[in-house]
Design a protein around this motif. Structure first.
Motif, PDB file in Angstrom:
ATOM      1  N   ILE A  63      86.828 -13.107  87.729  1.00 49.51           N
ATOM      2  CA  ILE A  63      87.760 -13.530  86.688  1.00 49.51           C
ATOM      3  C   ILE A  63      87.456 -14.979  86.330  1.00 49.51           C
ATOM      4  N   GLY A  64      87.263 -15.253  85.040  1.00 48.22           N
ATOM      5  CA  GLY A  64      87.047 -16.619  84.583  1.00 48.22           C
ATOM      6  C   GLY A  64      88.366 -17.365  84.460  1.00 48.22           C
ATOM      7  N   VAL A  65      88.363 -18.633  84.852  1.00 45.19           N
ATOM      8  CA  VAL A  65      89.573 -19.464  84.780  1.00 45.19           C
ATOM      9  C   VAL A  65      89.226 -20.782  84.093  1.00 45.19           C
ATOM     10  N   VAL A  66      89.917 -21.094  83.005  1.00 46.44           N
ATOM     11  CA  VAL A  66      89.735 -22.357  82.295  1.00 46.44           C
ATOM     12  C   VAL A  66      90.951 -23.229  82.547  1.00 46.44           C
ATOM     13  N   VAL A  67      90.737 -24.445  83.064  1.00 43.53           N
ATOM     14  CA  VAL A  67      91.847 -25.357  83.356  1.00 43.53           C
ATOM     15  C   VAL A  67      91.627 -26.687  82.643  1.00 43.53           C
ATOM     16  N   PRO A  68      92.710 -27.410  82.302  1.00 45.54           N
ATOM     17  CA  PRO A  68      92.558 -28.673  81.571  1.00 45.54           C
ATOM     18  C   PRO A  68      91.938 -29.784  82.396  1.00 45.54           C
ATOM     19  N   THR A  69      92.162 -29.760  83.704  1.00 45.26           N
ATOM     20  CA  THR A  69      91.618 -30.791  84.596  1.00 45.26           C
ATOM     21  C   THR A  69      91.702 -30.298  86.032  1.00 45.26           C
ATOM     22  N   LEU A  70      90.882 -30.869  86.888  1.00 49.20           N
ATOM     23  CA  LEU A  70      90.998 -30.587  88.321  1.00 49.20           C
ATOM     24  C   LEU A  70      91.743 -31.709  89.027  1.00 49.20           C
ATOM     25  N   ASN A  71      92.018 -32.805  88.296  1.00 52.02           N
ATOM     26  CA  ASN A  71      92.690 -33.968  88.862  1.00 52.02           C
ATOM     27  C   ASN A  71      94.180 -33.899  88.575  1.00 52.02           C
ATOM     28  N   SER A  72      94.823 -32.824  89.010  1.00 52.82           N
ATOM     29  CA  SER A  72      96.240 -32.621  88.746  1.00 52.82           C
ATOM     30  C   SER A  72      96.858 -31.803  89.864  1.00 52.82           C
ATOM     31  N   LYS A  73      98.007 -32.253  90.354  1.00 59.04           N
ATOM     32  CA  LYS A  73      98.707 -31.510  91.398  1.00 59.04           C
ATOM     33  C   LYS A  73      99.142 -30.141  90.893  1.00 59.04           C
ATOM     34  N   VAL A  74      99.653 -30.111  89.655  1.00 58.22           N
ATOM     35  CA  VAL A  74     100.129 -28.847  89.090  1.00 58.22           C
ATOM     36  C   VAL A  74      98.978 -27.865  88.926  1.00 58.22           C
ATOM     37  N   THR A  75      97.859 -28.340  88.361  1.00 53.91           N
ATOM     38  CA  THR A  75      96.701 -27.465  88.166  1.00 53.91           C
ATOM     39  C   THR A  75      96.173 -26.951  89.505  1.00 53.91           C
ATOM     40  N   SER A  76      96.148 -27.818  90.520  1.00 62.49           N
ATOM     41  CA  SER A  76      95.634 -27.386  91.820  1.00 62.49           C
ATOM     42  C   SER A  76      96.508 -26.292  92.418  1.00 62.49           C
TER      43      SER A  76
END
Length: 328
Positions: A63-76
């Protein structure tokens, strides 16, 4: 007696690509109107797909996952939850970071479409017309996270409701002038919905003057906006669109000799672990990011299997009452 037809014939008659027809026969996601058209054609011509065609279209279990940033607590939190759920279902993730760039976000989406992934989760920065077109033309199921997208399937946070709850909480303390440290309106969820919620919540308990600014998500942007607010006169409170912006506000207020919350109340959104370590601990709202990741992953797998899914799912939030807002 109807003539014998091929997958290519079905694709021509249905007005779709051959890969769409192949996906239909292998239990993958196909639009309901397209599914009905293919069913009509196969019934009319008594078509039966051969086993070799099924074998060639075998799923990749990626499954492909696109995220706005890796430098974020919420994204992590979201990515961690996605990975945990998919691993339990025998799937792997392929993560693409957009570094808060809508242009790179579109390229990441397009790149994943060329790879043999079974579905895509996109935690969108903003739904541009180009991204909308890419989602609609994507040959595999797509679930959008964190942004409203009425034309598709989404899992979102209640940004407006959370903003209104925080605005009302600060509003009850009776501030006369409030600084709002926000983000650009291109991010509809945080830049518009969350901000509007805050403004409406404040108005429930009076009509304070609000100085609303826009920046990015960085700690430095929080400092810049806090300085700009103070340059325009004293404030009773600063409400920050994220905890990281609140960290910058804390530093600026200390630099100006102002105490939190005695001189200026401060509030944020995110519920970062570090927010509890501030002095005083930050009053903030924590979205259920783990639920967002779980629901997104569960939904895209259901779509791959052709199961019905809700068009929109909303994750809840928890209010964390620190000590950074003055007593009511």
């Amino acid at each position: 007696m109807p003539r014998k037809i091929t997958m290519a014939d079905i694709a021509d008659m249905a007005g779709v690509t051959k890969s769409t027809v192949s996906r239909y026969f292998n239990g993958g996601y196909v639009k309901e109107s397209t599914r009905e058209r293919i069913q009509e054609i196969t019934r009319e011509y008594n078509y039966e797909p051969n086993a070799f065609a099924r074998l060639k279209a075998r799923e990749s279990n990626v499954i492909g996952v696109v995220v706005p940033t890796l430098n974020s607590k919420v994204t992590s939190r979201v990515v961690t939850s996605i990975g945990r759920y998919l691993r339990g279902q025998g799937y792997e993730t392929l993560i693409k970071d957009s570094d808060h760039s809508p242009e790179l976000e579109l390229k990441n989406m397009q790149r994943l479409m060329t790879l043999n992934v079974d579905g895509i989760l996109v935690s969108a920065i903003t739904i541009t017309p180009e991204l909308r077109e890419a989602i609609e033309s994507c040959p595999v199921p797509v679930v959008v996270l964190a942004q409203e997208y009425p034309q598709g399937t989404v899992v979102v946070a209640d940004d407006y409701g959370a903003g209104r709850a925080m605005g009302a909480y600060v509003g009850r303390t009776g501030p006369r002038r409030v600084g709002y440290l926000g983000v650009e309106e291109s991010d509809l969820a945080v830049g518009i919905s969350r901000r509007q919620g805050v403004l409406d919540g404040l108005r429930e308990h009076g009509d304070p003057e609000v100085v609303a600014l826009q920046g990015d998500y960085s700690y430095e942007s929080g400092q810049r906006m806090a300085e700009e607010v103070l340059e325009n006169g004293p404030v009773d409170a600063m409400i920050c669109a994220t905890d990281r912006l609140a960290f910058g506000a804390y530093l600026v207020l200390e630099r100006h000799g102002l105490r939190v919350p005695e001189d200026v109340s401060v509030a944020g959104f995110g519920g970062y672990d570090e927010s509890a370590l501030l002095k005083p601990p930050l009053t903030t709202l924590k979205f259920d990011s783990y639920a967002m990741g779980y629901l997104g992953a569960e939904t895209v797998l259901k779509m791959i299997r052709g199961e019905p899914v809700p068009k929109k799912q909303i994750v809840d939030y928890t209010f964390i009452e620190g000590k950074s807002v003055r007593e009511r």
